[in-house]
Design a protein around this motif. Structure first.
Motif, short mmCIF file in Angstrom:
data_model
loop_
_atom_site.label_atom_id
_atom_site.label_comp_id
_atom_site.label_asym_id
_atom_site.label_seq_id
_atom_site.Cartn_x
_atom_site.Cartn_y
_atom_site.Cartn_z
N PHE A 92 1.34 -0.93 0.17
CA PHE A 92 0.31 0.45 -0.17
C PHE A 92 0.15 1.00 0.16
CE2 PHE A 92 -2.61 3.44 1.87
CZ PHE A 92 -4.03 2.91 1.51
N LEU A 93 2.25 0.75 0.70
CA LEU A 93 2.63 2.48 0.74
C LEU A 93 3.49 3.25 -0.97
CD1 LEU A 93 4.07 4.91 2.17
CD2 LEU A 93 5.99 2.72 2.78
N MET A 94 3.50 1.57 -1.56
CA MET A 94 4.66 2.16 -2.79
C MET A 94 3.74 2.38 -3.13
SD MET A 94 7.41 -1.11 -3.10
CE MET A 94 6.67 -2.49 -2.55
N PHE A 95 2.44 1.67 -3.40
CA PHE A 95 1.41 2.40 -4.24
C PHE A 95 0.83 4.02 -4.04
CE2 PHE A 95 0.31 -1.89 -6.07
CZ PHE A 95 0.36 -1.53 -7.11
N MET A 96 0.58 4.45 -2.62
CA MET A 96 0.20 6.03 -2.10
C MET A 96 1.39 6.26 -2.63
SD MET A 96 0.11 6.67 1.37
CE MET A 96 1.21 6.68 2.30
N ILE A 97 3.14 6.20 -2.63
CA ILE A 97 3.98 7.02 -2.72
C ILE A 97 3.99 7.69 -4.57
CG2 ILE A 97 6.23 7.42 -3.13
CD1 ILE A 97 6.70 5.70 -0.27
N ARG A 98 3.57 6.32 -5.01
CA ARG A 98 3.38 6.25 -6.71
C ARG A 98 2.13 7.11 -7.04
NH1 ARG A 98 6.42 6.62 -10.83
NH2 ARG A 98 6.17 5.11 -12.46
N ILE A 99 1.19 7.38 -6.24
CA ILE A 99 -0.40 8.02 -6.17
C ILE A 99 0.04 9.63 -6.48
CG2 ILE A 99 -2.06 8.22 -6.34
CD1 ILE A 99 -2.95 4.97 -6.33
N SER A 100 0.76 9.66 -5.14
CA SER A 100 1.01 10.84 -4.73
C SER A 100 2.01 11.83 -5.49
CB SER A 100 1.83 10.79 -3.22
OG SER A 100 1.15 10.76 -2.10
N TYR A 101 3.14 11.06 -6.33
CA TYR A 101 3.13 11.33 -6.90
C TYR A 101 3.26 12.13 -8.68
CZ TYR A 101 7.61 12.00 -10.20
OH TYR A 101 8.71 12.99 -11.28
N LYS A 202 9.40 -4.47 -8.70
CA LYS A 202 8.40 -2.89 -10.04
C LYS A 202 8.74 -1.92 -9.45
CE LYS A 202 7.31 -5.96 -13.42
NZ LYS A 202 7.89 -6.58 -14.44
N LEU A 203 8.75 -0.89 -8.04
CA LEU A 203 8.25 -0.20 -7.49
C LEU A 203 9.16 0.62 -6.24
CD1 LEU A 203 4.18 -0.16 -7.88
CD2 LEU A 203 6.13 1.00 -9.34
N TYR A 204 10.12 0.11 -6.28
CA TYR A 204 9.97 0.24 -5.00
C TYR A 204 11.62 1.39 -5.63
CZ TYR A 204 13.90 0.59 -0.84
OH TYR A 204 14.27 1.28 0.62
N TRP A 208 11.80 5.15 -4.21
CA TRP A 208 12.61 5.85 -3.28
C TRP A 208 12.69 6.94 -3.73
CZ3 TRP A 208 17.72 6.51 -4.15
CH2 TRP A 208 18.67 6.93 -2.49
N LEU A 209 13.16 7.41 -5.49
CA LEU A 209 13.66 8.11 -5.72
C LEU A 209 12.08 9.81 -6.01
CD1 LEU A 209 15.76 7.20 -9.01
CD2 LEU A 209 16.88 8.42 -7.37
N GLU A 210 11.14 9.22 -6.31
CA GLU A 210 9.99 9.96 -6.19
C GLU A 210 9.89 10.44 -4.70
OE1 GLU A 210 7.48 8.04 -9.94
OE2 GLU A 210 7.11 7.57 -8.00
N SER A 211 10.25 9.39 -3.04
CA SER A 211 9.84 10.08 -2.81
C SER A 211 10.67 11.70 -2.07
CB SER A 211 10.31 9.54 -1.07
OG SER A 211 11.64 8.68 -1.50
N PHE A 212 12.15 11.77 -2.82
CA PHE A 212 12.54 12.74 -2.48
C PHE A 212 11.98 13.80 -2.65
CE2 PHE A 212 16.14 9.34 -1.88
CZ PHE A 212 16.69 9.38 -1.14
N GLU A 213 11.40 13.38 -4.46
CA GLU A 213 11.63 14.97 -5.12
C GLU A 213 9.73 15.56 -4.24
OE1 GLU A 213 10.54 14.34 -9.37
OE2 GLU A 213 12.35 12.99 -9.49
N LEU A 214 9.14 14.18 -3.88
CA LEU A 214 8.04 14.62 -2.58
C LEU A 214 8.22 15.62 -1.64
CD1 LEU A 214 5.81 11.87 -2.84
CD2 LEU A 214 4.61 13.39 -4.18
#
Length: 298
Positions: A92-101, A202-204, A208-214
């Protein structure tokens, strides 16, 4: 799955300095994820594992079940049960970060809060303990079998139901009836662990990179408050205790995962207190202490 799993997983999988070090090494991202996932699982679950193990010791003593049952319960029931929640949490966390981005962090958080509240309301509405007790009391004193039959049918698909039924059959001396539920727990935990590893593959690294941008997008420049001023204020405590308390206070609120976790716990406690206030006292007094305990716990 609960909010605590997601909060702690974010700190371990995305904010840990050890992850920065491991990513710089020739190690696959899936292995890094697995290492930190297990680290997070045992670190965040130790207290609960110890508490539940202590409860199970009392349970086995009261029902005169062999001591080895506690070991059996720990490895073949409790660990798989908690592994299901942990695996769901990181997926859920990985998809949440992906959608947040994609759509923005604030929108995702607002949507999750709404879904969480709606889910709680639907749960309490579908499994009202008072109505269950009222229906069961028609068959008093033969009530053991009726509590299970009057539960919401959807609850039978949840892992906590499998554990509860397994414990019932063990306490009744019919352990063979518990084996299908234990098999479901083991199979489901393995399935969700594989799903978590597949999702991480597929997503980690992307998340991880997108969390920096967020973090960059949602960080606003603000005037830094000098936290040293708090140590100059007078206190009723001795100097050593005063410094220790203030240090812990600053460290606690500096880490978002800590105070978010606390907020969730306070929110759940508030719901419990409010729900108790809505129970008719006259209705409770009509039943014995055991049935009152069931109403409170459920």
């Amino acid at each position: 799955m609960n909010a605590g799993n997601i909060i702690v997983s974010f700190s371990t999988l995305y904010k840990s300095k050890e992850v920065y070090y491991l990513i710089a090494k020739p190690i696959s991202f899936t292995k890094i994820f697995l290492i930190k996932f297990l680290d997070n699982f045992f670190y965040s679950s130790t207290t609960m594992l110890l508490m539940i193990s202590a409860v199970m010791l009392g349970y086995s003593t009261y029902f005169k079940i062999d001591f080895f049952f506690v070991i059996f319960f720990f490895f073949l029931m409790l660990l798989p049960f908690m592994l299901i929640a942990a695996s769901l949490g990181v997926i859920f966390l990985m998809f949440m970060i992906r959608i947040s981005y994609k759509i923005g962090l604030k929108k995702v958080i607002a949507g999750l809060i709404m879904l969480y509240l709606i889910g709680l309301l639907l749960f309490f509405k579908s499994s009202n303990p008072i109505s269950i007790v009222e229906q069961v009391m028609v068959f008093y004193p033969n009530i053991n079998g009726y509590f299970g039959s009057l539960d919401n049918p959807m609850l039978k698909f949840l892992p906590n139901f499998w554990i509860a039924d397994s414990l019932y059959w063990f306490s009744a001396g019919k352990s063979m009836n518990a084996l299908p539920y234990i098999g479901l727990l083991l199979g489901t935990s393995l399935m969700f662990l594989i799903a978590a590893l597949f999702t991480a593959k597929k997503l980690y690294y992307k998340t991880w990179l997108e969390s920096f941008e967020l973090k960059i997008k949602n960080t606003r420049p603000k005037e830094r408050i000098n936290s040293k001023q708090i140590f100059n204020n007078k206190s009723f405590f001795t100097q050593q205790i005063d410094v220790l308390l203030k240090k812990e206070f600053l460290q606690f609120f500096r880490e978002p995962g800590q105070w978010i976790h606390l907020s969730v716990i306070i929110f759940l406690i508030a719901i419990f207190i409010v729900s108790l206030g809505g129970i008719d006292e006259g209705l409770l007094n009509a039943y014995n202490y055991s049935l009152r305990a069931i109403i409170y716990v459920v």
